[in-house]
Each structure stands twice: as structure tokens, then as C-alpha cells.
Design an enzyme around this catalytic site. Sequence first.
Site, PDB file in Angstrom:
ATOM      1  CB  CYS A  13      46.687  55.159  44.658  1.00  0.00           C
ATOM      2  SG  CYS A  13      45.653  56.613  44.933  1.00  0.00           S
ATOM      3  CG  ASP A  39      46.874  69.895  50.752  1.00  0.00           C
ATOM      4  OD1 ASP A  39      48.115  69.944  50.915  1.00  0.00           O
ATOM      5  OD2 ASP A  39      46.352  69.716  49.641  1.00  0.00           O
ATOM      6  CG  HIS A  55      42.168  54.646  42.145  1.00  0.00           C
ATOM      7  ND1 HIS A  55      43.149  55.428  42.707  1.00  0.00           N
ATOM      8  CD2 HIS A  55      42.414  54.608  40.822  1.00  0.00           C
ATOM      9  CE1 HIS A  55      43.960  55.839  41.742  1.00  0.00           C
ATOM     10  NE2 HIS A  55      43.529  55.356  40.591  1.00  0.00           N
ATOM     11  CG  ASN A  94      44.286  71.122  40.735  1.00  0.00           C
ATOM     12  OD1 ASN A  94      43.769  72.146  40.321  1.00  0.00           O
ATOM     13  ND2 ASN A  94      44.964  71.078  41.860  1.00  0.00           N
ATOM     14  N   GLY A 100      47.995  70.903  37.462  1.00  0.00           N
ATOM     15  CA  GLY A 100      48.584  70.803  38.793  1.00  0.00           C
ATOM     16  C   GLY A 100      48.236  69.536  39.548  1.00  0.00           C
ATOM     17  CB  THR A 102      50.943  66.211  42.373  1.00  0.00           C
ATOM     18  OG1 THR A 102      50.208  66.508  43.557  1.00  0.00           O
ATOM     19  CG2 THR A 102      51.440  67.504  41.728  1.00  0.00           C
ATOM     20  CG  HIS A 105      42.317  58.625  44.691  1.00  0.00           C
ATOM     21  ND1 HIS A 105      42.344  57.308  45.112  1.00  0.00           N
ATOM     22  CD2 HIS A 105      41.133  59.127  45.106  1.00  0.00           C
ATOM     23  CE1 HIS A 105      41.221  57.033  45.761  1.00  0.00           C
ATOM     24  NE2 HIS A 105      40.465  58.133  45.768  1.00  0.00           N
ATOM     25  CG  HIS A 107      42.543  65.215  44.986  1.00  0.00           C
ATOM     26  ND1 HIS A 107      43.207  64.540  43.975  1.00  0.00           N
ATOM     27  CD2 HIS A 107      43.244  66.348  45.200  1.00  0.00           C
ATOM     28  CE1 HIS A 107      44.271  65.223  43.619  1.00  0.00           C
ATOM     29  NE2 HIS A 107      44.315  66.347  44.344  1.00  0.00           N
TER      30      HIS A 107
END
Length: 121
Positions: A13, A39, A55, A94, A100, A102, A105, A107
Site C-alpha cells: 500500500c 496530491d 489501513h 472515491n 476513480g 486508484t 487505502h 482517503h
Amino acid sequence: MSGDTTGQPQDDCLFCKIVAGEIPATLVRETETTVAFRDINPQAPTHVLVIPKAHHKDAAALAAADPALTADVLRETAAVAEQEQLESYRTVFNTGAGAGQTVWHAHAHVIGGRGLQWPPG
């Protein structure tokens, strides 16, 4: 994709590696339970990710496993927006590949600093 929702770090991860300090990130805030960082592919002038240190594969798994930690993440999105002096902003979770997601984990994206259209892409 890592499906573990036990709260334990996952070797594969990306965000667990950021929490552990194994991968660098531009930190914005950190609490006992969360980390916020910029980001690497910003979609607006301000684009910060807020993640739980534990996690959980996505927002739904996080909410089911740990409502208090879910609240911590949401509180931190507001703290990031205030720190970044955003008058208005969008908070996005998401959940699932079709939405979307990707990185598997949980967030939250804090996005602002420009006008945001509705509905989103």
C-alpha cells in the site's frame, strides 16, 4: 488491490508507506490518527489528501470498521481547508474503481482554490 480492513499496515500500500515514512510526501498536517499531504497530481490549486494512519481499503470499509476514525478524517478535511484558507472547497471520497479510486487505502480529497463545477466528471 489490498482488501484488508483490519487497520494493519499493508506491504503493498502506497499510503501505508507514506504513513511509515518510507515514501516521501509533502505533509500539510498530521494528527495522532491521520496524515494530510499534497496530491502528486493536483486537480485544483489546492488538492490535499487526508488519510487515516490505519489501513482500510476505502471509505465504506473505514466507516464500517471505525466510525470514530472516520470522524477524525472528516474533521481533518475541514482543518486542512481552514489552514489552506479555502472559502469553499470540495471533499471527495472515491470508493471503488468505477468511482476513480486508484489507491486502495481510504482517503479524502480536499479540493479548492478555483471554481468547481457540478456535476463532477
